[in-house]
Design a protein around this motif. Structure first.
Motif, PDB file in Angstrom:
ATOM      1  N   ASN A 110     -12.417  -5.716   8.559  1.00 10.80           N
ATOM      2  CA  ASN A 110     -11.835  -4.458   8.085  1.00 10.80           C
ATOM      3  C   ASN A 110     -12.098  -3.330   9.078  1.00 10.80           C
ATOM      4  N   ASN A 111     -13.327  -3.280   9.608  1.00  6.88           N
ATOM      5  CA  ASN A 111     -13.664  -2.230  10.579  1.00  6.88           C
ATOM      6  C   ASN A 111     -12.883  -2.387  11.878  1.00  6.88           C
ATOM      7  N   MET A 112     -12.749  -3.633  12.342  1.00  6.53           N
ATOM      8  CA  MET A 112     -12.008  -3.875  13.582  1.00  6.53           C
ATOM      9  C   MET A 112     -10.545  -3.484  13.432  1.00  6.53           C
ATOM     10  N   VAL A 113      -9.933  -3.856  12.314  1.00  7.74           N
ATOM     11  CA  VAL A 113      -8.518  -3.542  12.090  1.00  7.74           C
ATOM     12  C   VAL A 113      -8.321  -2.039  11.927  1.00  7.74           C
ATOM     13  N   ARG A 114      -9.238  -1.396  11.216  1.00 10.52           N
ATOM     14  CA  ARG A 114      -9.127   0.053  11.023  1.00 10.52           C
ATOM     15  C   ARG A 114      -9.236   0.795  12.353  1.00 10.52           C
ATOM     16  N   LEU A 115     -10.083   0.296  13.262  1.00 16.71           N
ATOM     17  CA  LEU A 115     -10.196   0.926  14.579  1.00 16.71           C
ATOM     18  C   LEU A 115      -8.896   0.803  15.366  1.00 16.71           C
ATOM     19  N   LEU A 116      -8.243  -0.349  15.245  1.00 18.18           N
ATOM     20  CA  LEU A 116      -6.972  -0.539  15.957  1.00 18.18           C
ATOM     21  C   LEU A 116      -5.876   0.361  15.381  1.00 18.18           C
ATOM     22  N   ILE A 117      -5.843   0.457  14.057  1.00 19.30           N
ATOM     23  CA  ILE A 117      -4.801   1.264  13.422  1.00 19.30           C
ATOM     24  C   ILE A 117      -5.099   2.756  13.572  1.00 19.30           C
ATOM     25  N   PHE A 144      -1.232   8.966  14.034  1.00 19.77           N
ATOM     26  CA  PHE A 144      -0.211  10.005  14.159  1.00 19.77           C
ATOM     27  C   PHE A 144       1.190   9.402  14.113  1.00 19.77           C
ATOM     28  N   LEU A 145       1.354   8.204  14.660  1.00 19.96           N
ATOM     29  CA  LEU A 145       2.641   7.521  14.579  1.00 19.96           C
ATOM     30  C   LEU A 145       2.973   7.207  13.124  1.00 19.96           C
ATOM     31  N   ILE A 146       1.983   6.769  12.369  1.00 20.43           N
ATOM     32  CA  ILE A 146       2.182   6.479  10.949  1.00 20.43           C
ATOM     33  C   ILE A 146       2.603   7.748  10.211  1.00 20.43           C
ATOM     34  N   TYR A 147       1.904   8.846  10.506  1.00 21.49           N
ATOM     35  CA  TYR A 147       2.224  10.112   9.852  1.00 21.49           C
ATOM     36  C   TYR A 147       3.646  10.561  10.193  1.00 21.49           C
ATOM     37  N   THR A 148       4.015  10.434  11.482  1.00 23.01           N
ATOM     38  CA  THR A 148       5.347  10.861  11.917  1.00 23.01           C
ATOM     39  C   THR A 148       6.428  10.030  11.230  1.00 23.01           C
ATOM     40  N   MET A 149       6.249   8.717  11.175  1.00 26.66           N
ATOM     41  CA  MET A 149       7.230   7.847  10.518  1.00 26.66           C
ATOM     42  C   MET A 149       7.360   8.199   9.039  1.00 26.66           C
ATOM     43  N   HIS A 150       6.222   8.489   8.406  1.00 27.17           N
ATOM     44  CA  HIS A 150       6.245   8.881   7.000  1.00 27.17           C
ATOM     45  C   HIS A 150       6.946  10.222   6.821  1.00 27.17           C
ATOM     46  N   LEU A 151       6.751  11.109   7.798  1.00 29.71           N
ATOM     47  CA  LEU A 151       7.335  12.446   7.735  1.00 29.71           C
ATOM     48  C   LEU A 151       8.865  12.405   7.832  1.00 29.71           C
ATOM     49  N   VAL A 152       9.402  11.489   8.636  1.00 24.82           N
ATOM     50  CA  VAL A 152      10.859  11.416   8.810  1.00 24.82           C
ATOM     51  C   VAL A 152      11.542  10.571   7.736  1.00 24.82           C
ATOM     52  N   GLY A 153      10.783  10.116   6.745  1.00 23.41           N
ATOM     53  CA  GLY A 153      11.402   9.443   5.604  1.00 23.41           C
ATOM     54  C   GLY A 153      11.274   7.935   5.562  1.00 23.41           C
ATOM     55  N   ALA A 186      -7.004  -6.052   5.315  1.00 25.23           N
ATOM     56  CA  ALA A 186      -7.612  -4.905   6.003  1.00 25.23           C
ATOM     57  C   ALA A 186      -6.535  -3.978   6.560  1.00 25.23           C
ATOM     58  N   ALA A 187      -5.494  -4.548   7.145  1.00 23.08           N
ATOM     59  CA  ALA A 187      -4.401  -3.738   7.697  1.00 23.08           C
ATOM     60  C   ALA A 187      -3.663  -2.986   6.592  1.00 23.08           C
ATOM     61  N   TYR A 188      -3.452  -3.652   5.475  1.00 22.51           N
ATOM     62  CA  TYR A 188      -2.730  -3.042   4.346  1.00 22.51           C
ATOM     63  C   TYR A 188      -3.452  -1.785   3.865  1.00 22.51           C
ATOM     64  N   PHE A 189      -4.760  -1.889   3.638  1.00 26.34           N
ATOM     65  CA  PHE A 189      -5.513  -0.743   3.123  1.00 26.34           C
ATOM     66  C   PHE A 189      -5.698   0.341   4.187  1.00 26.34           C
ATOM     67  N   ARG A 236      -4.305   4.173   3.852  1.00 30.39           N
ATOM     68  CA  ARG A 236      -5.220   5.316   3.964  1.00 30.39           C
ATOM     69  C   ARG A 236      -4.571   6.443   4.752  1.00 30.39           C
ATOM     70  N   TYR A 237      -3.940   6.109   5.885  1.00 27.83           N
ATOM     71  CA  TYR A 237      -3.322   7.141   6.718  1.00 27.83           C
ATOM     72  C   TYR A 237      -2.006   7.634   6.131  1.00 27.83           C
ATOM     73  N   LEU A 238      -1.348   6.825   5.316  1.00 26.59           N
ATOM     74  CA  LEU A 238      -0.128   7.274   4.639  1.00 26.59           C
ATOM     75  C   LEU A 238      -0.430   8.389   3.638  1.00 26.59           C
ATOM     76  N   ARG A 239      -1.597   8.321   3.025  1.00 27.37           N
ATOM     77  CA  ARG A 239      -1.956   9.309   2.002  1.00 27.37           C
ATOM     78  C   ARG A 239      -2.692  10.525   2.589  1.00 27.37           C
ATOM     79  N   MET A 240      -3.019  10.462   3.864  1.00 24.33           N
ATOM     80  CA  MET A 240      -3.852  11.506   4.470  1.00 24.33           C
ATOM     81  C   MET A 240      -3.004  12.688   4.945  1.00 24.33           C
ATOM     82  N   ALA A 241      -3.504  13.893   4.688  1.00 18.04           N
ATOM     83  CA  ALA A 241      -2.816  15.107   5.150  1.00 18.04           C
ATOM     84  C   ALA A 241      -2.947  15.228   6.660  1.00 18.04           C
ATOM     85  N   ARG A 242      -1.982  15.943   7.280  1.00 16.03           N
ATOM     86  CA  ARG A 242      -1.955  16.043   8.740  1.00 16.03           C
ATOM     87  C   ARG A 242      -3.241  16.657   9.296  1.00 16.03           C
TER      88      ARG A 242
END
Length: 292
Positions: free
Chosen positions: A182-189, A194-203, A273-276, A280-286
């Motif tokens: 879980n820690n290794m995957v979270r470090l990679l993601i 910011f890419l996740i946030y941007t994709m979420h921002l554009v719909g 691990a990747a799913y969670f 986490r970043y999908l729900r996080m504010a900028r």
């Protein structure tokens, strides 16, 4: 710009390589515990089925009667195999052990003919043995039933202890595996937050955003699992040629089960691990993305 892209590519490759190697080492340890568990089970099975119960026969039984007794024993569900030991054969075996013939100083053969019975492993439990002993002793042609009660008890106690220890180790290792992976995957993601946030921002939908990360981690889990399996196979070949023939204790079917579990764990834990991590970043504010 080209040099910067090259550095980013190398950094990306190195981080993924470290992740795969780390996960494969965890899976190797997990597979090692599984192998030890199966080996312990097979060894206990082997030991139990090689402890003999001596059925001492009465005097002057005919060959036909002895054959009938053996056939009756071999037809019982708890009997694995039988071997007839004549008086003469018993005397010769004792002579080999003592270095002299007992008949020389006794003047007669003190031994009785017997049938050595090897029980099936599942019938060597302390609750089953007295029932089997009573059943064997009830035969008119049987004068006594002898077996190492103390050895049976020690074997069963040790097997239970080893089983509990291995189970606890397995649970601990599964928890550690999940935490490390879980820690290794979270470090990679983390580098893609910011890419996740941007994709979420554009719909983009959460499922669409998660898909490439999950697909990538399925592949990474498979690669880590394959590396762990190769390490386990190398270890087993070393043990086979240096110490014992593992194939006699650990069958090919069991090995495939272990390899399948290792591979499945690698994929499953990486994907979970990747799913969670993505969620986490999908729900996080900028604003928080800069401070984690």
């Amino acid at each position: 710009m080209a040099a910067k892209n090259k550095r980013n590519t190398i950094s990306f490759f190195n981080s993924h390589l470290i992740s795969v190697v780390s996960i494969s080492l965890v899976l190797f340890l997990l597979g090692l515990i599984l192998i030890m568990g199966f080996l312990g089970n097979e060894l206990s099975h082997y030991v139990k089925e090689n402890i003999t119960v001596s059925v001492i026969l009465t005097e002057d039984l005919s060959d036909v009667k002895i054959r009938k007794i053996r056939d009756d024993l071999e037809s019982q569900p708890y009997v694995k195999s039988t071997e007839y030991i004549s008086k003469e054969q018993a005397s010769l075996e004792m002579q080999r052990e003592l270095g002299e013939d007992p008949e020389t100083f006794l003047g007669f053969n003190p031994f009785h003919a017997s049938i050595e019975v090897k029980l099936k492993a599942e019938y060597t439990h302390p609750d089953s043995l007295p029932v089997i002993e009573k059943r064997l002793s009830s035969e008119a042609s049987v004068s006594d039933v002898q077996y190492r009660r103390d050895m049976m008890q020690v074997v069963n106690q040790n097997i239970r202890r080893v089983g509990v220890v291995l189970f606890i180790l397995f649970i601990i290792l599964v928890v550690i595996s999940f935490v490390l992976i879980n820690n290794m995957v979270r470090l990679l993601i983390y580098s893609k937050r910011f890419l996740i946030y941007t994709m979420h921002l554009v719909g983009a939908t959460p499922a669409f955003i998660r898909r490439p990360f999950l697909r990538h981690n399925v592949f990474g889990g498979l690669v880590a699992g394959v590396i762990a399996i190769m390490m386990l196979t190398g270890l087993l070949y070393y043990v086979k040629y240096e110490f014992m023939n593992v194939e006699e204790i650990l069958s090919q079917d069991i090995l495939w089960i272990i390899y399948g579990v290792v591979l499945a764990f690698g994929v499953f834990l990486s994907v979970i691990a990747a799913y969670f991590a993505v969620n986490r970043y999908l729900r996080m504010a900028r604003g928080k993305l800069y401070y984690i």
